[in-house]
Design a protein around this motif. Sequence first.
Motif, PDB file in Angstrom:
ATOM      1  N   HIS A  92       0.835  -1.202   0.000  1.00 29.80           N
ATOM      2  CA  HIS A  92       0.000   0.000   0.000  1.00 29.80           C
ATOM      3  C   HIS A  92       0.876   1.261   0.000  1.00 29.80           C
ATOM      4  O   HIS A  92       0.648   2.198  -0.760  1.00 29.80           O
ATOM      5  N   ASN A  97      -0.562   3.344  -2.997  1.00 25.49           N
ATOM      6  CA  ASN A  97      -0.812   4.739  -2.643  1.00 25.49           C
ATOM      7  C   ASN A  97       0.481   5.507  -2.385  1.00 25.49           C
ATOM      8  O   ASN A  97       0.539   6.381  -1.532  1.00 25.49           O
ATOM      9  N   ASN A 100       0.831   9.227  -1.600  1.00 22.15           N
ATOM     10  CA  ASN A 100       0.389   9.759  -0.306  1.00 22.15           C
ATOM     11  C   ASN A 100       1.455   9.638   0.777  1.00 22.15           C
ATOM     12  O   ASN A 100       1.230  10.045   1.910  1.00 22.15           O
TER      13      ASN A 100
END
Length: 271
Positions: A92, A97, A100
Amino acid sequence: DDGNSRVLSVLLAAAGLAVLAICWYLSVVLGRGGVAGAKRYPPAVGTVFHQVYHLRRLHDYYTDLFREHMTFRLLSPGRGQIYTSDPAVVEHILKTNFSNYGKGESNYENTSDLFGDGIFAVDGDKWKQQRKIASYDFSTRALRDFSGGVFNKNAAKLAHIVSDNAAAKQPMDFQALLMKATMDSIFTIAFGLDLNTLSGEAADEGSRFAAAFDDASEFILLRFVNAFWKVSRFLNVGAEAALRHRIKVVDEFAYKHIRARADEMSAGVEV
Ligand SMILES: *[C@@H]1O[C@H](CO)[C@@H](O)[C@H](O)[C@H]1NC(C)=O
Ligand SMILES: *[C@@H]1O[C@H](CO)[C@@H](O)[C@H](O)[C@H]1NC(C)=O
């Protein structure tokens, strides 16, 4: 003397403030955890003080904690740190992501004296540019074949040293040997330069550079737990003075070889 005791009392006052800040922070964080958002946070299992306490065995400390929790938090003033050994979380953060999860301004501040605007320090467009340069290095088949050869050669060298020491019943620092084998291999692959720390003398240029880089990384790590490092850097004392000296060794070595390489290239010599 007088100046020193003034510095000391300023430091003590600052330390007192830091303790207050931590108490306030803990009450906020624990308070928040206790009410609505409890489920959204991984468990808090320690603080920055535990990290300082275990500084000489940090990896063992983290490994012990990972045996209990795949993902956990350590609390420090002003923020929580999240540690994970969960492949899904890593994917992740590093892939799904990624955008982010920048390394952040504060990380840049703590590391850029050593890493400059290199890939380990920067985010965003600067990161993309560095990533692109590095990807040329790491994507080709030729490189994979080349790196295999390099690792083999250094593994053989390592095996020789170990068996010679064993035959002579000489004690050896195994971690240092593995470190040298790794350093020599990675350096040859990434920069086409054999530091030869494995079988060279400690006074050799390559070994001096490797030792300085190793020390410098450790002093940079200390900045993450020493809230007063900028004061020490300003006064040029303690670990910060040592760091400055190591960075000088690293820079001189790096710039010397960059210049040599640039000269070779302008003279038309191939890699
Ligand atoms: C990942 O990022 C995207 C875009 O920023 C966002 O829409 C999505 O909710 C994020 N996923 C998770 C699990 O946070
Ligand atoms: C950088 O170091 C400071 C001082 O020790 C620390 O408070 C801060 O959290 C560090 N930054 C990061 C990104 O860890």
